[in-house]
Design an enzyme around this catalytic site. Structure first.
Site, PDB file in Angstrom:
ATOM      1  N   ASP A   1      41.316  37.768  32.696  1.00 49.81           N
ATOM      2  CA  ASP A   1      41.101  37.485  34.112  1.00 49.81           C
ATOM      3  C   ASP A   1      39.638  37.724  34.459  1.00 49.81           C
ATOM      4  O   ASP A   1      39.069  38.764  34.116  1.00 49.81           O
ATOM      5  CB  ASP A   1      42.012  38.363  34.975  1.00 49.81           C
ATOM      6  CG  ASP A   1      42.097  37.849  36.406  1.00 49.81           C
ATOM      7  OD1 ASP A   1      41.912  36.629  36.618  1.00 49.81           O
ATOM      8  OD2 ASP A   1      42.353  38.651  37.305  1.00 49.81           O
TER       9      ASP A   1
ATOM     10  N   HIS B   1      34.479  36.452  47.119  1.00 53.49           N
ATOM     11  CA  HIS B   1      35.414  37.545  46.839  1.00 53.49           C
ATOM     12  C   HIS B   1      34.680  38.764  46.295  1.00 53.49           C
ATOM     13  O   HIS B   1      34.893  39.895  46.755  1.00 53.49           O
ATOM     14  CB  HIS B   1      36.467  37.074  45.837  1.00 53.49           C
ATOM     15  CG  HIS B   1      37.365  38.173  45.338  1.00 53.49           C
ATOM     16  ND1 HIS B   1      38.327  38.745  46.119  1.00 53.49           N
ATOM     17  CD2 HIS B   1      37.423  38.811  44.143  1.00 53.49           C
ATOM     18  CE1 HIS B   1      38.965  39.690  45.425  1.00 53.49           C
ATOM     19  NE2 HIS B   1      38.430  39.753  44.215  1.00 53.49           N
TER      20      HIS B   1
ATOM     21  N   GLU C   1      44.273  32.582  42.669  1.00 52.78           N
ATOM     22  CA  GLU C   1      43.403  32.149  41.577  1.00 52.78           C
ATOM     23  C   GLU C   1      43.926  30.843  40.980  1.00 52.78           C
ATOM     24  O   GLU C   1      45.067  30.457  41.215  1.00 52.78           O
ATOM     25  CB  GLU C   1      43.365  33.209  40.451  1.00 52.78           C
ATOM     26  CG  GLU C   1      42.944  34.594  40.929  1.00 52.78           C
ATOM     27  CD  GLU C   1      42.657  35.560  39.788  1.00 52.78           C
ATOM     28  OE1 GLU C   1      42.337  35.128  38.674  1.00 52.78           O
ATOM     29  OE2 GLU C   1      42.755  36.779  40.032  1.00 52.78           O
TER      30      GLU C   1
ATOM     31  N   ASP D   1      47.389  36.910  40.791  1.00 53.71           N
ATOM     32  CA  ASP D   1      47.142  38.161  40.074  1.00 53.71           C
ATOM     33  C   ASP D   1      47.523  39.316  41.015  1.00 53.71           C
ATOM     34  O   ASP D   1      46.688  39.857  41.735  1.00 53.71           O
ATOM     35  CB  ASP D   1      45.656  38.217  39.690  1.00 53.71           C
ATOM     36  CG  ASP D   1      45.278  39.504  38.994  1.00 53.71           C
ATOM     37  OD1 ASP D   1      46.160  40.119  38.375  1.00 53.71           O
ATOM     38  OD2 ASP D   1      44.095  39.889  39.069  1.00 53.71           O
TER      39      ASP D   1
ATOM     40  N   ARG E   1      46.070  47.855  45.155  1.00 52.25           N
ATOM     41  CA  ARG E   1      44.697  48.262  45.505  1.00 52.25           C
ATOM     42  C   ARG E   1      44.503  49.768  45.468  1.00 52.25           C
ATOM     43  O   ARG E   1      43.386  50.241  45.186  1.00 52.25           O
ATOM     44  CB  ARG E   1      44.347  47.743  46.898  1.00 52.25           C
ATOM     45  CG  ARG E   1      44.443  46.237  47.050  1.00 52.25           C
ATOM     46  CD  ARG E   1      43.549  45.526  46.085  1.00 52.25           C
ATOM     47  NE  ARG E   1      43.611  44.071  46.269  1.00 52.25           N
ATOM     48  CZ  ARG E   1      43.067  43.202  45.434  1.00 52.25           C
ATOM     49  NH1 ARG E   1      42.438  43.617  44.338  1.00 52.25           N
ATOM     50  NH2 ARG E   1      43.167  41.909  45.673  1.00 52.25           N
TER      51      ARG E   1
ATOM     52  N   GLN F   1      44.159  50.646  41.887  1.00 51.35           N
ATOM     53  CA  GLN F   1      42.881  50.085  41.417  1.00 51.35           C
ATOM     54  C   GLN F   1      41.691  50.939  41.850  1.00 51.35           C
ATOM     55  O   GLN F   1      40.789  51.213  41.049  1.00 51.35           O
ATOM     56  CB  GLN F   1      42.739  48.664  41.975  1.00 51.35           C
ATOM     57  CG  GLN F   1      41.484  47.919  41.529  1.00 51.35           C
ATOM     58  CD  GLN F   1      41.407  46.512  42.135  1.00 51.35           C
ATOM     59  OE1 GLN F   1      42.292  46.090  42.870  1.00 51.35           O
ATOM     60  NE2 GLN F   1      40.350  45.792  41.819  1.00 51.35           N
TER      61      GLN F   1
ATOM     62  N   LYS G   1      46.703  45.937  37.748  1.00 50.77           N
ATOM     63  CA  LYS G   1      46.880  44.495  37.549  1.00 50.77           C
ATOM     64  C   LYS G   1      47.961  44.189  36.522  1.00 50.77           C
ATOM     65  O   LYS G   1      48.112  43.046  36.116  1.00 50.77           O
ATOM     66  CB  LYS G   1      45.564  43.892  37.048  1.00 50.77           C
ATOM     67  CG  LYS G   1      44.353  44.211  37.909  1.00 50.77           C
ATOM     68  CD  LYS G   1      44.270  43.296  39.099  1.00 50.77           C
ATOM     69  CE  LYS G   1      42.908  43.425  39.763  1.00 50.77           C
ATOM     70  NZ  LYS G   1      42.734  42.388  40.789  1.00 50.77           N
TER      71      LYS G   1
ATOM     72  N   GLU H   1      40.935  41.442  51.449  1.00 54.63           N
ATOM     73  CA  GLU H   1      39.804  40.870  52.190  1.00 54.63           C
ATOM     74  C   GLU H   1      40.216  40.460  53.599  1.00 54.63           C
ATOM     75  O   GLU H   1      39.474  40.668  54.554  1.00 54.63           O
ATOM     76  CB  GLU H   1      39.266  39.656  51.443  1.00 54.63           C
ATOM     77  CG  GLU H   1      38.627  39.976  50.118  1.00 54.63           C
ATOM     78  CD  GLU H   1      38.484  38.715  49.286  1.00 54.63           C
ATOM     79  OE1 GLU H   1      37.473  38.021  49.440  1.00 54.63           O
ATOM     80  OE2 GLU H   1      39.404  38.409  48.499  1.00 54.63           O
TER      81      GLU H   1
HETATM   82 CA    CA Z   1      42.074  38.837  39.567  1.00 47.36          CA
END
Ligand code: CA
Length: 407
Positions: free
Chosen positions: A120, A127, A195, A225, A229, A232, A245, A350
């Site tokens: 990925d 982004h 994506e 994907d 968050r 992450q 992910k 976002e």
């Molecule tokens: Ca991604």
């Protein structure tokens, strides 16, 4: 190019995602029947094994239990010959083969190919700028390497699932910026990433040029994907995303071939720093594909694949520079596709600006995904009186299981 007419009546409208111009490849089953390879045409699926005698490939390849991998392992000349034969077979005036058609309404769709490996990328500038601003501040938004190489990470093929698969909210180790210590819990900031996925067919065993990389791409799918968050934010430095992910990545069910997308080729945006020669654009290698995201059926995001800074061909070429072997069935995620405006942001992270700007939907106020939400990615290139669609890339998020390590 205009709409090509078929004897399959439902394929002859400007709105159908699957006119004769498209001919995407999928895998389907009926009721409890076996999985079979098929080509979408209008509201129908052509069962290719039933017409194998009239196609220029071995019948065995059309029964490959992996899906379309066997066809992808052939040369581009074979891909072209198969596409030509299918187009002639389904064109208006050709003998009607209703015995080989199955209604899409009666079919279940499966993974169209067996994913060999999954990589990925992070190649959308809007982004990367948005996320970098949230995570590190506006001054350090784009990493110093970003304008020179398409950065990415090696993901897990085992996590890739087909549209329609339910997604279970993951548990993980979480630590917010104001927490003293990490804690164990279900992700509360579960998200999507809009994506495109490029499917590699031609294998390579060393560095290849951008032109060769473009030639080695077989087709494209929509790709979500799924991203936790809060997992992450705690785990990502310095080696990048890992468990955030790994829950699942959903792809749309039909492989739209590079051949079908030829009329929609477009150039990447202007380079802000000149790329080193081996990564430079050699022609238009992006595609003009309008994309949307739906939340419980309501459109919440609109963007376009042409917003990417790097093409899949540049990503694939960079991937091989170290000598990394690439194999047929490798899947390359583009990175999240955002645009310049708020409604173009390709993730809820976002759209809600890290949860600071919740947004209203018909299903209520959202910052991140709530349990039972159904997220859909949609893509359709618009030609002169025809559409090249991908079929939806859908997933419903189920509540987290009880603590998997408790009692
Ligand atoms: Ca991604």
């Amino acid at each position: 190019m205009t709409l090509l007419k078929s004897w399959v009546a439902s394929a002859n409208s400007a709105e159908t995602q699957f006119p004769l111009n498209n001919l995407p490849y999928g895998v389907f089953s009926e009721a409890d029947g076996p999985r079979r390879l098929g080509v979408a045409i209008g509201s129908q699926i052509l069962d290719v094994a039933r017409v194998a005698n009239d196609l220029p490939v071995s019948a065995e390849l059309l029964k490959d239990p992996r899906g379309w991998n066997g066809i992808m392992e052939q040369s581009p000349d074979v891909w072209a010959a198969l596409r030509t034969a299918l187009a002639q077979m389904l064109a208006i005036g050709a003998p009607e083969r209703n015995d080989a058609l199955i209604s899409q309404a009666d079919a279940t769709l499966h993974m169209p190919f067996s994913v060999t490996e999954f990589t990925d990328f992070y190649a959308g500038k809007h982004h990367a700028t948005n996320v970098g601003t949230m995570f590190r501040g506006a001054e350090n938004a784009l990493p110093p390497n970003w304008l020179h190489i398409p950065i990415g990470y090696n993901g897990r093929a085992s996590s890739v699932v087909v549209s329609g698969t339910d997604i279970r909210r993951p548990w993980g180790q979480l630590k917010g910026p104001n927490d003293d210590a990490p804690r164990w819990g279900p992700s509360a900031r579960f998200d999507i990433e809009l994506e495109m996925g490029a499917i590699v067919a031609g294998a390579s065993n060393g560095p290849i040029s951008v032109d060769q990389a473009d030639a080695n791409i077989f087709g494209y799918v929509l790709l979500n994907d799924w991203s936790a968050r809060d997992i992450q934010a705690w785990e990502y430095q310095p080696l990048g995303p890992f468990q955030a992910k790994a829950t699942a990545t959903t792809i749309s069910p039909w492989i739209v071939t590079k051949a079908a997308l030829e009329p929609f080729r477009c150039a990447t945006p202007a380079r802000e720093k000149e790329l080193l020669p081996h990564l430079r654009d050699t022609g238009p290698m992006l595609y003009d594909i309008p994309l949307t995201v739906t939340l419980n059926g309501e459109t919440i995001i609109r963007t376009n694949y042409k917003e990417m800074y790097y093409s899949a061909a540049q990503q694939l070429a960079h991937h091989t520079t170290s000598g990394c072997p690439m194999r047929t069935g490798d899947l390359l995620g583009s990175g999240t596709i955002s645009g310049p405006q708020r409604e173009n942001r390709g993730s809820l992270l976002e759209l809600s600006w890290g949860g600071k700007e919740p947004f209203e939907t018909a299903s209520g106020t959202r910052s991140f995904i709530e349990d039972s939400d159904t997220l859909g990615l949609h893509g359709a290139a618009k030609g002169d009186g025809y559409t090249i669609g991908f079929g939806p890339c859908i997933g419903t998020v189920l509540p987290a299981h009880d603590d998997p390590f408790k009692g």
